[in-house]
Design an enzyme around this catalytic site. Structure first.
Site, PDB file in Angstrom:
ATOM      1  N   ASP A   1     -38.407 -58.924 -21.732  1.00 23.29           N
ATOM      2  CA  ASP A   1     -39.014 -57.629 -21.416  1.00 23.29           C
ATOM      3  C   ASP A   1     -39.834 -57.038 -22.551  1.00 23.29           C
ATOM      4  OD1 ASP A   1     -36.552 -56.059 -19.191  1.00 23.29           O
ATOM      5  OD2 ASP A   1     -37.593 -57.979 -19.143  1.00 23.29           O
TER       6      ASP A   1
ATOM      7  N   ARG B   1     -56.750 -63.821   1.028  1.00 19.77           N
ATOM      8  CA  ARG B   1     -55.614 -62.908   1.089  1.00 19.77           C
ATOM      9  C   ARG B   1     -55.502 -62.057  -0.170  1.00 19.77           C
ATOM     10  NH1 ARG B   1     -51.261 -67.395   3.229  1.00 19.77           N
ATOM     11  NH2 ARG B   1     -51.448 -66.988   5.469  1.00 19.77           N
TER      12      ARG B   1
ATOM     13  N   MET C   1     -40.630 -59.516 -13.745  1.00 21.84           N
ATOM     14  CA  MET C   1     -39.495 -58.797 -14.312  1.00 21.84           C
ATOM     15  C   MET C   1     -40.022 -57.741 -15.288  1.00 21.84           C
ATOM     16  SD  MET C   1     -36.420 -61.508 -14.917  1.00 21.84           S
ATOM     17  CE  MET C   1     -35.149 -61.616 -13.653  1.00 21.84           C
ATOM     18  N   GLY C   2     -39.050 -57.092 -15.982  1.00 20.85           N
ATOM     19  CA  GLY C   2     -39.417 -55.989 -16.872  1.00 20.85           C
ATOM     20  C   GLY C   2     -38.665 -54.770 -16.376  1.00 20.85           C
ATOM     21  N   ARG C   3     -37.382 -54.694 -16.764  1.00 20.79           N
ATOM     22  CA  ARG C   3     -36.456 -53.738 -16.145  1.00 20.79           C
ATOM     23  C   ARG C   3     -37.001 -52.311 -16.148  1.00 20.79           C
ATOM     24  NH1 ARG C   3     -30.880 -54.524 -18.577  1.00 20.79           N
ATOM     25  NH2 ARG C   3     -31.816 -53.462 -20.329  1.00 20.79           N
TER      26      ARG C   3
ATOM     27  N   GLU D   1     -41.340 -54.986 -11.837  1.00 20.54           N
ATOM     28  CA  GLU D   1     -40.209 -54.669 -10.942  1.00 20.54           C
ATOM     29  C   GLU D   1     -39.698 -53.234 -11.128  1.00 20.54           C
ATOM     30  OE1 GLU D   1     -36.731 -56.976 -11.850  1.00 20.54           O
ATOM     31  OE2 GLU D   1     -36.849 -56.501 -13.973  1.00 20.54           O
TER      32      GLU D   1
ATOM     33  N   GLN E   1     -38.994 -66.547 -14.870  1.00 21.14           N
ATOM     34  CA  GLN E   1     -39.541 -65.990 -16.123  1.00 21.14           C
ATOM     35  C   GLN E   1     -38.556 -66.072 -17.282  1.00 21.14           C
ATOM     36  OE1 GLN E   1     -41.854 -62.126 -14.668  1.00 21.14           O
ATOM     37  NE2 GLN E   1     -40.179 -62.656 -13.317  1.00 21.14           N
ATOM     38  N   ARG E   2     -37.314 -66.343 -16.994  1.00 19.03           N
ATOM     39  CA  ARG E   2     -36.312 -66.408 -18.054  1.00 19.03           C
ATOM     40  C   ARG E   2     -36.165 -67.824 -18.613  1.00 19.03           C
ATOM     41  NH1 ARG E   2     -32.465 -61.975 -16.754  1.00 19.03           N
ATOM     42  NH2 ARG E   2     -30.721 -63.315 -17.300  1.00 19.03           N
TER      43      ARG E   2
END
Ligand code: F6P
Length: 341
Positions: free
Chosen positions: A127, A162, A169-171, A222, A274-275
């Site tokens: 993050d 489209r 992620m990125g709390r 997120e 991503q982890r």
């Protein structure tokens, strides 16, 4: 001779093993000892410990994950855990803890320093939200993962005309979406630090379509707020942080955008991909610098602090200066991104 207890706390991130290796190798240079606690604070509570020899750290530099395991628990939730940690700290005759961790780790370390358990924190999280360092171990590798995901999505979005929503992620911060969006050429970037309106996003996509662009890629962190008027179904973890995977911000934006623009829209949630990933050279070098610095500071009697990078320099920040704080995005990078949407 000093005895360091090393452990990993919080979410895993590429580069942890490079940091473990650096801590151990620098300690050996000083004829000090390193003990590894398995699965973070759980291992320290249970006294599940291994002597870290040169063989243990041989060859782990490029490995993702953590050879010591990792866990995300708050030991202060149960006083028995704190007692056990104090006992095991003494039982192993430790000089101090070296904790490879994130924002919550800094707060836990500060509390332990108040209880007489000294430590040094090495900042690791994809993050990049740890206050006291420009970058955290794992961030660069995660940005690389996001950027290549966007490269992949350009082809299918263009083929099907489209709009693609990519949720990173990125709390509670937008570093991953911002840097991943800049590197991957996203057409719109939505992050918690900057308010947004669905109408503005939709207008940008419509403008692109009018200019003959038959696809768009919108990247969203997120932790970004849901579109206006959408009810939050927030769930919280044991540190009081929102569990973002339950908020479905990417899918909610997809539905709203499709309603307004009538452009077929799909969502990709990158999640735990991503982890993982082999750590980039940038993360390996950052982890090596911070791991070595942690032992150098400890050897000089400096502890109860966070080692970090500031510009080109390695810095030491006392825990009381960084605990309880968050490293939000630097708006200079957002302004850079705004050049493109
Ligand atoms: O480590 C940071 C992070 O990956 C956040 O981006 C994410 O919101 C959180 O961890 C997920 O936590 P957990 O791994 O406990 O599900």
């Amino acid at each position: 001779m000093k005895r360091y207890g090393i452990l990993c706390d919080g979410g895993d991130a590429p580069g942890i093993n490079a940091a473990i290796r650096a801590v151990a190798r620098e300690a050996y240079e000083k004829d000090d000892e390193v003990l590894g606690f398995i699965d973070g604070f759980i291992g320290l509570i249970k006294n599940d410990v291994r002597i870290i020899t040169k063989d243990v750290v041989s060859g782990i530099l490029p490995l993702p994950g953590s050879v010591l395991g990792i866990s995300r628990i708050n030991p202060f939730k149960d006083p028995k855990n704190v007692q056990a940690i104090k006992e095991n700290f003494r039982k192993n005759s430790l000089t101090l803890l070296v904790i490879i961790g994130d924002r919550d780790t800094v707060d836990i370390a500060k509390k332990f320093s108040d209880e007489g358990i000294p430590s040094i924190v090495i900042p690791k999280t994809i993050d990049n939200d740890v206050y006291g360092t420009d970058f955290t171990i794992g961030f660069d590798t995660a940005v690389t993962t996001i950027s290549s995901a966007l490269d992949n999505l350009h082809a299918t979005a263009s083929a099907h005309h489209r709009a693609m929503i990519v949720e990173t992620m990125g709390r509670e911060t937008g570093w991953l979406a911002l840097f991943g969006g800049i590197a991957g050429g996203a057409d719109y970037i939505i992050i918690p630090e900057i308010p947004y309106k669905m109408e503005e996003v939709a207008a940008h996509l419509a403008k692109r379509k009018k200019e003959g662009k038959n696809f768009s890629i919108v990247i969203v962190a997120e932790g970004a707020p849901l579109p206006e008027g959408k009810a939050e179904q927030k769930e919280y973890d044991e540190f009081g942080h929102p569990v973002n995977s339950k908020r479905m911000v990417g899918y909610t934006i997809m539905e709203e955008l499709e309603k307004i623009t009538h452009i077929k829209t799909r969502t990709t949630v990158l999640g735990y991909i991503q982890r993982g990933g082999i750590p980039t050279n940038t993360d390996r070098i950052l982890a090596t610098r911070l791991g070595v610095a942690a032992i150098k500071f400890a050897d000089k009697g400096k502890f109860n602090g966070l080692v970090g990078v500031c510009g080109r320099d390695i810095v030491f920040s006392p825990l009381e200066e960084v605990a309880g704080k968050i490293h939000s995005v630097n708006l200079e990078f957002y302004r850079l991104a705004k050049t493109f949407f």
